[in-house]
Write a protein that holds these residues in place. Sequence first.
Motif, PDB file in Angstrom:
ATOM      1  N   GLU A  60       0.835  -1.204   0.000  1.00  0.00           N
ATOM      2  CA  GLU A  60       0.000   0.000   0.000  1.00  0.00           C
ATOM      3  C   GLU A  60       0.880   1.269   0.000  1.00  0.00           C
ATOM      4  O   GLU A  60       0.608   2.222  -0.735  1.00  0.00           O
ATOM      5  CB  GLU A  60      -0.931   0.001   1.218  1.00  0.00           C
ATOM      6  CG  GLU A  60      -2.071   0.988   1.046  1.00  0.00           C
ATOM      7  CD  GLU A  60      -2.879   1.222   2.317  1.00  0.00           C
ATOM      8  OE1 GLU A  60      -2.769   0.420   3.270  1.00  0.00           O
ATOM      9  OE2 GLU A  60      -3.601   2.242   2.350  1.00  0.00           O
ATOM     10  N   ALA A  64       1.081   4.237  -3.077  1.00  0.00           N
ATOM     11  CA  ALA A  64       0.984   5.688  -2.879  1.00  0.00           C
ATOM     12  C   ALA A  64       2.235   6.390  -3.406  1.00  0.00           C
ATOM     13  O   ALA A  64       2.153   7.432  -4.061  1.00  0.00           O
ATOM     14  CB  ALA A  64       0.794   5.987  -1.390  1.00  0.00           C
ATOM     15  N   THR A  68       2.312   9.157  -6.531  1.00  0.00           N
ATOM     16  CA  THR A  68       2.653  10.560  -6.277  1.00  0.00           C
ATOM     17  C   THR A  68       4.016  10.928  -6.865  1.00  0.00           C
ATOM     18  O   THR A  68       4.468  12.057  -6.714  1.00  0.00           O
ATOM     19  CB  THR A  68       2.658  10.849  -4.759  1.00  0.00           C
ATOM     20  OG1 THR A  68       3.538   9.915  -4.114  1.00  0.00           O
ATOM     21  CG2 THR A  68       1.267  10.715  -4.163  1.00  0.00           C
ATOM     22  N   MET A 209      -4.360  -2.249  -5.677  1.00  0.00           N
ATOM     23  CA  MET A 209      -4.340  -1.076  -4.794  1.00  0.00           C
ATOM     24  C   MET A 209      -4.208   0.227  -5.566  1.00  0.00           C
ATOM     25  O   MET A 209      -4.797   1.234  -5.200  1.00  0.00           O
ATOM     26  CB  MET A 209      -3.185  -1.205  -3.797  1.00  0.00           C
ATOM     27  CG  MET A 209      -3.500  -2.176  -2.662  1.00  0.00           C
ATOM     28  SD  MET A 209      -2.150  -2.208  -1.487  1.00  0.00           S
ATOM     29  CE  MET A 209      -2.730  -3.490  -0.369  1.00  0.00           C
ATOM     30  N   ILE A 210      -3.418   0.207  -6.624  1.00  0.00           N
ATOM     31  CA  ILE A 210      -3.259   1.414  -7.439  1.00  0.00           C
ATOM     32  C   ILE A 210      -4.579   1.763  -8.125  1.00  0.00           C
ATOM     33  O   ILE A 210      -4.998   2.921  -8.144  1.00  0.00           O
ATOM     34  CB  ILE A 210      -2.101   1.234  -8.453  1.00  0.00           C
ATOM     35  CG1 ILE A 210      -0.768   1.366  -7.701  1.00  0.00           C
ATOM     36  CG2 ILE A 210      -2.190   2.254  -9.586  1.00  0.00           C
ATOM     37  CD1 ILE A 210       0.455   1.096  -8.527  1.00  0.00           C
ATOM     38  N   GLU A 212      -7.501   1.102  -7.032  1.00  0.00           N
ATOM     39  CA  GLU A 212      -8.388   1.588  -5.978  1.00  0.00           C
ATOM     40  C   GLU A 212      -8.037   3.034  -5.598  1.00  0.00           C
ATOM     41  O   GLU A 212      -8.914   3.901  -5.506  1.00  0.00           O
ATOM     42  CB  GLU A 212      -8.257   0.654  -4.756  1.00  0.00           C
ATOM     43  CG  GLU A 212      -9.312   0.796  -3.704  1.00  0.00           C
ATOM     44  CD  GLU A 212     -10.732   0.676  -4.242  1.00  0.00           C
ATOM     45  OE1 GLU A 212     -10.962  -0.144  -5.152  1.00  0.00           O
ATOM     46  OE2 GLU A 212     -11.610   1.447  -3.767  1.00  0.00           O
ATOM     47  N   LYS A 213      -6.746   3.283  -5.414  1.00  0.00           N
ATOM     48  CA  LYS A 213      -6.296   4.620  -4.989  1.00  0.00           C
ATOM     49  C   LYS A 213      -6.552   5.685  -6.056  1.00  0.00           C
ATOM     50  O   LYS A 213      -6.780   6.848  -5.734  1.00  0.00           O
ATOM     51  CB  LYS A 213      -4.801   4.598  -4.650  1.00  0.00           C
ATOM     52  CG  LYS A 213      -4.499   4.048  -3.255  1.00  0.00           C
ATOM     53  CD  LYS A 213      -3.034   4.259  -2.889  1.00  0.00           C
ATOM     54  CE  LYS A 213      -2.685   3.512  -1.608  1.00  0.00           C
ATOM     55  NZ  LYS A 213      -3.357   4.043  -0.405  1.00  0.00           N
ATOM     56  N   LYS A 214      -6.496   5.283  -7.314  1.00  0.00           N
ATOM     57  CA  LYS A 214      -6.684   6.248  -8.397  1.00  0.00           C
ATOM     58  C   LYS A 214      -8.097   6.837  -8.416  1.00  0.00           C
ATOM     59  O   LYS A 214      -8.355   7.856  -9.041  1.00  0.00           O
ATOM     60  CB  LYS A 214      -6.379   5.590  -9.758  1.00  0.00           C
ATOM     61  CG  LYS A 214      -4.897   5.525 -10.060  1.00  0.00           C
ATOM     62  CD  LYS A 214      -4.632   4.896 -11.405  1.00  0.00           C
ATOM     63  CE  LYS A 214      -4.568   5.947 -12.518  1.00  0.00           C
ATOM     64  NZ  LYS A 214      -4.064   5.360 -13.790  1.00  0.00           N
ATOM     65  N   GLU A 217      -8.221  10.887  -3.911  1.00  0.00           N
ATOM     66  CA  GLU A 217      -7.003  11.680  -3.767  1.00  0.00           C
ATOM     67  C   GLU A 217      -5.917  10.782  -3.174  1.00  0.00           C
ATOM     68  O   GLU A 217      -6.164  10.032  -2.228  1.00  0.00           O
ATOM     69  CB  GLU A 217      -7.295  12.856  -2.814  1.00  0.00           C
ATOM     70  CG  GLU A 217      -6.192  13.903  -2.794  1.00  0.00           C
ATOM     71  CD  GLU A 217      -6.243  14.740  -1.508  1.00  0.00           C
ATOM     72  OE1 GLU A 217      -5.296  15.490  -1.253  1.00  0.00           O
ATOM     73  OE2 GLU A 217      -7.242  14.609  -0.753  1.00  0.00           O
ATOM     74  N   VAL A 218      -4.715  10.829  -3.733  1.00  0.00           N
ATOM     75  CA  VAL A 218      -3.658   9.933  -3.254  1.00  0.00           C
ATOM     76  C   VAL A 218      -2.767  10.638  -2.235  1.00  0.00           C
ATOM     77  O   VAL A 218      -2.263  11.728  -2.473  1.00  0.00           O
ATOM     78  CB  VAL A 218      -2.786   9.427  -4.421  1.00  0.00           C
ATOM     79  CG1 VAL A 218      -1.754   8.437  -3.897  1.00  0.00           C
ATOM     80  CG2 VAL A 218      -3.646   8.786  -5.494  1.00  0.00           C
ATOM     81  N   LYS A 219      -2.600  10.005  -1.092  1.00  0.00           N
ATOM     82  CA  LYS A 219      -1.719  10.548  -0.055  1.00  0.00           C
ATOM     83  C   LYS A 219      -0.666   9.526   0.321  1.00  0.00           C
ATOM     84  O   LYS A 219      -0.948   8.329   0.374  1.00  0.00           O
ATOM     85  CB  LYS A 219      -2.541  10.871   1.207  1.00  0.00           C
ATOM     86  CG  LYS A 219      -3.267  12.186   1.147  1.00  0.00           C
ATOM     87  CD  LYS A 219      -3.880  12.484   2.517  1.00  0.00           C
ATOM     88  CE  LYS A 219      -5.092  13.397   2.365  1.00  0.00           C
ATOM     89  NZ  LYS A 219      -5.975  13.327   3.527  1.00  0.00           N
TER      90      LYS A 219
END
Lengths: 247, 247
Positions: A60, A64, A68, A209-210, A212-214, A217-219
């Motif tokens: 994870e 992120a 980023t 995971m990528i 999902e995160k896309k 907002e990615v932190k």
Amino acid sequence: MFRIPETHPRYKSLLKREKIVAGIEAGITSRQGLIAHGRGEAFDYLIGERTLPAALRATEAAAALLLTAQKPVISVNGNVAALVTERVIELSELIGAPLEVNIFYWTEARVMKIKEHLEQHGATNVLGDKADARIPGIEHARARVDKDGIYTADVVLAPLEDGDRCEALIAMGKKVVTIDLNPVSRTSKYATVSIVDDIERALENLILMIKEKKKGEVKLLEDYDNKENLQAVINEIMERLKNEALR
Amino acid sequence: MFRIPETHPRYKSLLKREKIVAGIEAGITSRQGLIAHGRGEAFDYLIGERTLPAALRATEAAAALLLTAQKPVISVNGNVAALVTERVIELSELIGAPLEVNIFYWTEARVMKIKEHLEQHGATNVLGDKADARIPGIEHARARVDKDGIYTADVVLAPLEDGDRCEALIAMGKKVVTIDLNPVSRTSKYATVSIVDDIERALENLILMIKEKKKGEVKLLEDYDNKENLQAVINEIMERLKNEALR
């Protein structure tokens, strides 16, 4: 390929071996790469051939970091190309990062074979054949990279990487994500984020995971501690050895 | 052979790899054998790349067992032939035991290559090319042995053996001595005496101990407990992992 008897208790593991042996036939995998694969097998056995919670956490953090990044690059060696061709290509498209062929036992012929192999499977952005820059601080033959690729990347995903090179990339100020089944390898110790997992399982999780995160907002995972995370893997191995039944 | 830079921190281990890779060129080692070698490397790393006291103890038990055997046989596979050619031949002469070529990925061509390799290095009693008997209980292709060799032996030294075959030999009532760096492998668990050590170091010690024991009356080590001995190796690995510095 040899026919492995299905009755053999290590059938699955042996089948996986066949896949990487086939990489040799294709001129992609080095013989030393087979030995390195064996080292990984031993550690996978020790963690129970499954993704540990600590590995999921590292994956994870890696997702992120890659999302980023200003200029992420994915390093591909012979074993990576043989074991997870489709997955590295999918990841490359997903995060808009080039694949860079980057091998320890360097020959131009093998670099070209791996590049062709990736392109035949649909990769559109493969670097590594220029080798027009050098990573400072490591021996000449191992230092070759592309100026437009790893050399100027801010984040490098370098699965199954050599410890020396991992250290040198970190010394250049880059962030390095590794996938390495040995939690006490120099690679795992030096990397910014060390995913201690099998490369197939790790890339599958990373891609999920990528995706999902896309959606949001990615932190960065501010509280992620790589040393602590590696310690959790080591503890798990010790626990398993403690419970090992010897009768 | 590739030139390994001497500055590389794993120089020695990499050089050893080259030796077994050379076995491939000679048609002796299988590609899967390279992967198996890698598994061993990982465990050798975990025990600190040295002979543990528990391994010395097992080696002494093995020396006594081989010297008191009625019909000892030494099983030789591709990795054994590539890594310790001279040592297995010396051991064969020392205890009057034939070498039997016995490979997991069986082809007649490779059996003959290994036999020739051993004979070129001075071996005078090499079996394995008849393959006129079968070990009961395991899949056909893996079961081939010589009737005059392993099939009728009372003690078999089977370094780097497959777990299935080790179990089957034990089921036949034989005593089996293994050399295997993985203390939790099925081979190590099934064997009568499990030497958890690198094969070069183990054979060197075994030869020294046999020479020493031959000077007097040979007695079995009555108080030797193989499970307890394996547990000592596992404890050592856990101790080393506990002390692993992650900063």
